[in-house]
Design a protein around this motif. Structure first.
Motif, PDB file in Angstrom:
ATOM      1  N   VAL A 167      -2.969 -63.102  42.655  1.00  0.00           N
ATOM      2  CA  VAL A 167      -1.552 -63.415  42.405  1.00  0.00           C
ATOM      3  C   VAL A 167      -0.694 -62.183  42.698  1.00  0.00           C
ATOM      4  O   VAL A 167      -1.016 -61.073  42.272  1.00  0.00           O
ATOM      5  N   GLN A 168       0.387 -62.394  43.434  1.00  0.00           N
ATOM      6  CA  GLN A 168       1.267 -61.285  43.799  1.00  0.00           C
ATOM      7  C   GLN A 168       2.077 -60.822  42.599  1.00  0.00           C
ATOM      8  O   GLN A 168       2.765 -61.606  41.955  1.00  0.00           O
ATOM      9  N   GLY A 169       1.983 -59.541  42.271  1.00  0.00           N
ATOM     10  CA  GLY A 169       2.738 -59.003  41.147  1.00  0.00           C
ATOM     11  C   GLY A 169       4.153 -58.629  41.547  1.00  0.00           C
ATOM     12  O   GLY A 169       4.555 -58.765  42.709  1.00  0.00           O
ATOM     13  N   GLY A 170       4.918 -58.138  40.583  1.00  0.00           N
ATOM     14  CA  GLY A 170       6.280 -57.697  40.865  1.00  0.00           C
ATOM     15  C   GLY A 170       6.287 -56.278  41.427  1.00  0.00           C
ATOM     16  O   GLY A 170       5.274 -55.576  41.405  1.00  0.00           O
ATOM     17  N   TRP A 171       7.426 -55.864  41.914  1.00  0.00           N
ATOM     18  CA  TRP A 171       7.572 -54.511  42.462  1.00  0.00           C
ATOM     19  C   TRP A 171       7.650 -53.480  41.337  1.00  0.00           C
ATOM     20  O   TRP A 171       8.314 -53.699  40.327  1.00  0.00           O
ATOM     21  N   GLU A 172       6.959 -52.362  41.523  1.00  0.00           N
ATOM     22  CA  GLU A 172       7.029 -51.229  40.598  1.00  0.00           C
ATOM     23  C   GLU A 172       7.650 -50.055  41.337  1.00  0.00           C
ATOM     24  O   GLU A 172       7.141 -49.620  42.370  1.00  0.00           O
ATOM     25  N   VAL A 173       8.767 -49.557  40.801  1.00  0.00           N
ATOM     26  CA  VAL A 173       9.503 -48.485  41.478  1.00  0.00           C
ATOM     27  C   VAL A 173       8.864 -47.124  41.183  1.00  0.00           C
ATOM     28  O   VAL A 173       8.637 -46.775  40.027  1.00  0.00           O
ATOM     29  N   GLU A 174       8.575 -46.365  42.241  1.00  0.00           N
ATOM     30  CA  GLU A 174       8.048 -45.003  42.097  1.00  0.00           C
ATOM     31  C   GLU A 174       9.171 -43.984  42.279  1.00  0.00           C
ATOM     32  O   GLU A 174       9.242 -42.988  41.559  1.00  0.00           O
ATOM     33  N   VAL A 175      10.038 -44.233  43.270  1.00  0.00           N
ATOM     34  CA  VAL A 175      11.179 -43.360  43.527  1.00  0.00           C
ATOM     35  C   VAL A 175      12.433 -44.229  43.604  1.00  0.00           C
ATOM     36  O   VAL A 175      12.418 -45.281  44.236  1.00  0.00           O
ATOM     37  N   GLY A 176      13.520 -43.775  42.967  1.00  0.00           N
ATOM     38  CA  GLY A 176      14.778 -44.516  43.017  1.00  0.00           C
ATOM     39  C   GLY A 176      15.122 -45.173  41.692  1.00  0.00           C
ATOM     40  O   GLY A 176      14.379 -45.085  40.721  1.00  0.00           O
ATOM     41  N   GLU A 177      16.259 -45.843  41.683  1.00  0.00           N
ATOM     42  CA  GLU A 177      16.736 -46.510  40.473  1.00  0.00           C
ATOM     43  C   GLU A 177      15.792 -47.647  40.093  1.00  0.00           C
ATOM     44  O   GLU A 177      15.299 -48.366  40.957  1.00  0.00           O
ATOM     45  N   PRO A 178      15.520 -47.807  38.793  1.00  0.00           N
ATOM     46  CA  PRO A 178      14.657 -48.914  38.369  1.00  0.00           C
ATOM     47  C   PRO A 178      15.290 -50.260  38.710  1.00  0.00           C
ATOM     48  O   PRO A 178      16.515 -50.397  38.752  1.00  0.00           O
ATOM     49  N   LEU A 179      14.438 -51.245  38.973  1.00  0.00           N
ATOM     50  CA  LEU A 179      14.936 -52.581  39.301  1.00  0.00           C
ATOM     51  C   LEU A 179      15.554 -53.207  38.064  1.00  0.00           C
ATOM     52  O   LEU A 179      15.056 -53.044  36.952  1.00  0.00           O
ATOM     53  N   ILE A 180      16.641 -53.943  38.269  1.00  0.00           N
ATOM     54  CA  ILE A 180      17.333 -54.595  37.151  1.00  0.00           C
ATOM     55  C   ILE A 180      16.582 -55.868  36.774  1.00  0.00           C
ATOM     56  O   ILE A 180      16.265 -56.689  37.625  1.00  0.00           O
ATOM     57  N   ASN A 181      16.296 -55.996  35.508  1.00  0.00           N
ATOM     58  CA  ASN A 181      15.671 -57.216  35.002  1.00  0.00           C
ATOM     59  C   ASN A 181      16.757 -58.274  34.835  1.00  0.00           C
ATOM     60  O   ASN A 181      17.595 -58.189  33.955  1.00  0.00           O
ATOM     61  N   SER A 182      16.740 -59.266  35.728  1.00  0.00           N
ATOM     62  CA  SER A 182      17.823 -60.254  35.728  1.00  0.00           C
ATOM     63  C   SER A 182      17.885 -61.040  34.432  1.00  0.00           C
ATOM     64  O   SER A 182      18.949 -61.407  33.956  1.00  0.00           O
TER      65      SER A 182
END
Length: 203
Positions: A60-75
């Motif tokens: 199953v494809q997981g969500g993106w995990e940010v290593e560099v940059g602004e964290p992803l917004i949880n909608s």
């Protein structure tokens, strides 16, 4: 994974490039199914975003995990005003590198600089932040050094504090600078590659 094997892994990955909105976006698909997406500023060649996505044991494809940059917004959270109010004063940890340094910024830390202690823990291959008032503690690694199996050096570490933000810098070792230069040259060769792979886009 040594520096060369990490370079080889990147070179052997399937890459898709997209130039859009002043950014060069690269999507990497590795042989083991992992994905990495990067965004570079077209003018400065600065890395703006690096994020990873993995498949679970069941495929199953997981969500993106940010290593560099602004964290992803949880909608889901952004729709809940209570969540926003609750979290607005919590420390926010982001990585935002420069050409010569790995760099992290932790916002919403209103304590004076002399309260902070930032040190390298070589045995755990991590950096530890703690405060003498016991209000904040954070332990984190430098994935770039782990992937290349390079040791951490305490003399490369420095920090400053301004505007309620703790800024931690770690001078990139020469092996990383050389590797990043090589990678950027590879990435630039991809410019103009057809196809706007959706995975290149910030989700």
């Amino acid at each position: 994974m040594a520096v060369q094997s990490w370079i080889d892994s990147l070179k052997s990955s399937k890459k898709t490039a997209l130039v859009h909105d002043g950014k060069r976006k690269i999507h990497y698909l590795f042989k083991d199914g992992k994905e990495m997406a990067e965004e570079y500023d077209l003018k400065t060649d600065e890395l703006l975003i690096r994020k990873w996505r993995h498949k679970s044991a069941l495929g199953v494809q997981g969500g993106w995990e940010v290593e560099v940059g602004e964290p992803l917004i949880n909608s889901a959270a952004s729709l809940d005003s209570d969540v926003i109010k609750e979290n607005c004063c919590n420390p926010v940890f982001i990585r935002k590198d420069t050409k010569s340094n790995f760099q992290w910024r932790i916002r919403n830390l209103p304590y004076p600089k002399d309260v902070f202690s930032v040190l390298v823990e070589p045995s755990e291959r991590c950096i530890i932040i703690k405060t003498s008032n016991k209000k904040y503690y954070k332990k984190f690694s430098i994935p770039d050094l782990s992937r290349s199996q390079l040791p951490l050096d305490g003399s490369a570490l420095s920090f400053t504090h301004a505007n309620n933000t703790l800024i931690i810098s770690y001078k990139k070792p020469k092996e990383v600078l050389t590797f990043e230069k090589e990678l950027l040259e590879e990435v630039k060769k991809l410019e103009g590659t057809a196809g706007g792979d959706v995975d290149c886009k910030t989700q």
